[in-house]
Design an enzyme around this catalytic site. Structure first.
Site, PDB file in Angstrom:
ATOM      1  N   SER A 215       0.784  -1.305  -0.082  1.00 15.16           N
ATOM      2  CA  SER A 215      -0.141  -0.060   0.042  1.00 15.16           C
ATOM      3  C   SER A 215       0.748   1.103   0.007  1.00 15.16           C
ATOM      4  CB  SER A 215      -0.968  -0.072   1.205  1.00 15.16           C
ATOM      5  OG  SER A 215      -0.333  -0.733   2.123  1.00 15.16           O
ATOM      6  N   LYS A 216       0.175   2.496  -0.340  1.00 16.12           N
ATOM      7  CA  LYS A 216       0.914   3.504  -0.414  1.00 16.12           C
ATOM      8  C   LYS A 216       0.976   4.250   0.983  1.00 16.12           C
ATOM      9  CE  LYS A 216       0.124   4.591  -5.234  1.00 16.12           C
ATOM     10  NZ  LYS A 216      -0.929   3.963  -5.860  1.00 16.12           N
TER      11      LYS A 216
END
Length: 498
Positions: free
Chosen positions: A253-254
RNA sequence: GGCCCCUUCGUCUAGCGGCCUAGGAUGCCACCCUUUCAAGGUGGAGACACGGGUUCGAGUCCCGUAGGGGCUACCA
């Protein structure tokens, strides 16, 4: 169609300027870059800003900063220029429009007037766009256009048959054409979609090999059909596996997240986080190169130059990888250990200063050799050795829980410290060698183990459990300051004694 | 749901039909060394997802199942 290219090797990294650089994107760039360098080719940076809504100002600087920091040099790009520019898609709109129109002329594409509402309905119905304008009469299309009705240009995907793509990493991949939609090539705002833009650009920029994320594999057949419709020779494509979260669940995930697999710490995923966290660019390069590809010979630590000699997109693993962040910490400590004193001084000084310490360069030079084996990141210099650069006069004695070591009690610690004072006091030379022999002798006569004595002194003098070697530390602090600190510790532990 | 990709120790990986009683690294544990931390050294536990084939022989080839991942936008 996808026969091996004999053209000069030219690869590219084509990110969208949507904010900070994600480590996944950077790894894609790295593999493309390594491949170009391995084959004496060129590496091109192209900015894909065809989605005006998502474009974030300043992103290009972030991209450049990330590539620069890691040492990936760029041959052609928005900053470097080059003969196939401009290297920013929003500045190449005319080309895309020309080719989209050409495809319409060739009957390989068509204007579609479906409204967002219609599209939403079709999606709700389940099957996606129903090609309702695919065979729309040309004169009626002109009419609608004359009325100012917005339209997009869609590709006429073959209605049947299969398209076989040749992927450098996994070989042939077959798709049923009827599964694919008539993708939008040109949006109603006149901007192209990725599908059209990357092909026009890759052809124009003479790209020979495309290394891109695996999420593009499903649209690979579409791209192959567009290349054919345009009548151009395709580059070779390599679809890179993705980085998964450290627990193996889902695409990395970012956002910063905490993972038990990473010791409960949040893991860095944005490039600036790697820089801030005190990782060395060489370690990060080594780390990234080793995911999905390996140098061989059971060699875990290798330079970028070495990787350049062996890297090949064909050897990249087709499987996704969990993000092995713990290995980066280890690699980083290895690189720090191998760095020169001067190099480390250069890296450490700004970090100490940022933490509020006034750094004396001579002192730093003295201290660096003592702590290099203890640093997992350059950031660690602050908790481990910051005290050297603090105002010594305001040193506060550590609390009992730090002073009293394993296998020691309040009483024994006090006894050890009390006994050590005259021993150190009597020393003529306060070198760590002299201290060592004197304290060893003291330990022997006092009946304590070396470790018990040494550990207590470490805690008393540094106020820390982890520190540079005790006697070297005391040597730098000097006899007077060292003894003062031991006395303070004694007070702290006994409550009143002086 | 449909389509596509993937599947060796917890994790990153080596292995491209016999060299595999599966190797390395990291992480973990133990011991050693030691200026009780750290580093270093030695050792240990730890994997071919499952089921069918093919073959004299399968981790390696094929099929199926399961699991994981991706895509399914006028985003890339």
């Amino acid at each position: 169609m996808t026969s091996p290219s004999t053209r000069p090797v030219r690869t590219r990294y084509a990110p969208s300027p949507t904010g900070p650089q994600h480590i996944g994107g950077i790894r894609t760039a790295l593999f493309a870059w390594l491949y170009a360098r391995r084959h004496g080719g060129q590496f091109i940076l192209r900015i894909e800003d065809t989605d005006q809504k998502r474009t974030v100002p300043g992103s290009v600087d972030l991209i450049l900063q990330a590539l620069d920091w890691l040492g990936m040099d760029i041959d052609e790009g928005p900053r470097e220029g080059g003969e196939f520019g401009p290297y920013v898609q929003s500045e190449r709109l005319e080309m895309y429009q020309t080719w989209a129109a050409w495809l319409v002329d060739q009957d390989r594409a068509y204007k579609c007037f479906a409204t967002p509402e219609e599209l939403a309905e079709m999606r709700k119905a389940g099957a996606g766009y129903d090609r309702r304008y695919r065979d729309f009469p040309a004169d009626r299309a002109s009419e609608l256009e004359a009325q100012g009705k917005p339209c997009v240009i869609r590709f006429k995907m073959p209605l049947g048959g299969v398209t076989i793509g040749d992927d450098m990493i996994r070989g042939p991949v077959e798709f049923d054409n009827e599964q694919l939609q008539d993708a939008v090539l040109l949006k109603s705002d006149g901007y192209p979609t990725y599908h059209l833009a990357h092909i026009v650009d890759d052809r124009h920029m003479r790209i020979s090999h495309v290394a891109r994320a695996i999420e593009w594999l499903p649209s690979f057949p579409l791209h192959i059909q567009i290349w054919r419709a345009l009548g151009w020779k395709m580059p070779q494509y390599a679809h890179l596996p993705v980085l998964l979260n450290p627990n193996g669940k889902g695409k990395l995930s970012k956002r910063k997240q905490q993972f038990a697999d990473a010791g409960g710490k949040s893991v860095p995923v944005l490039m600036h986080e790697f820089i801030d966290a005190g990782y060395l660019p060489s370690a990060v390069m080594n780390f990234l190169t080793n995911i999905g590809w390996n140098y061989g010979d059971d060699e875990e630590i290798f330079s970028t130059a070495q990787a350049m000699e062996r890297f090949d997109l064909k050897d990249v693993s087709p499987a996704n990888s969990a993000y092995p962040i713990a290995k980066l910490d280890w690699l980083n400590s290895q690189y720090i250990k191998r760095a020169s004193v001067d190099e480390l001084c250069r890296l450490l000084k700004p970090i100490l200063e940022e933490a509020g310490y006034a750094v004396d360069e001579e002192r730093l030079k003295q201290v660096v050799p003592l702590l290099r084996v203890r640093l997992k990141s350059t950031r660690d210099v602050v908790p481990i050795a910051g005290f050297f650069f603090a105002d010594w006069a305001s040193f506060k004695a550590p609390s009992a829980d730090i002073l009293i070591q394993r296998k020691m009690s309040r009483e024994s610690t006090a006894a050890v410290l009390r006994g050590a004072i005259p021993v150190l006091q009597a020393l003529e030379s306060f070198s760590h060698v002299a201290q060592h022999s004197a304290v060893t002798a003291y330990a022997k006569s006092s009946g304590f183990k070396n470790g018990q004595v040494f550990g207590s002194l470490r805690a008393a003098v540094t106020g820390q459990k982890v520190s540079p070697p005790t006697f070297e530390t005391m040597e730098i602090l000097g006899k007077q300051e060292s003894i003062r600190r031991i006395k303070l510790a004694l007070q702290s532990i006994t409550g009143s004694e002086s």
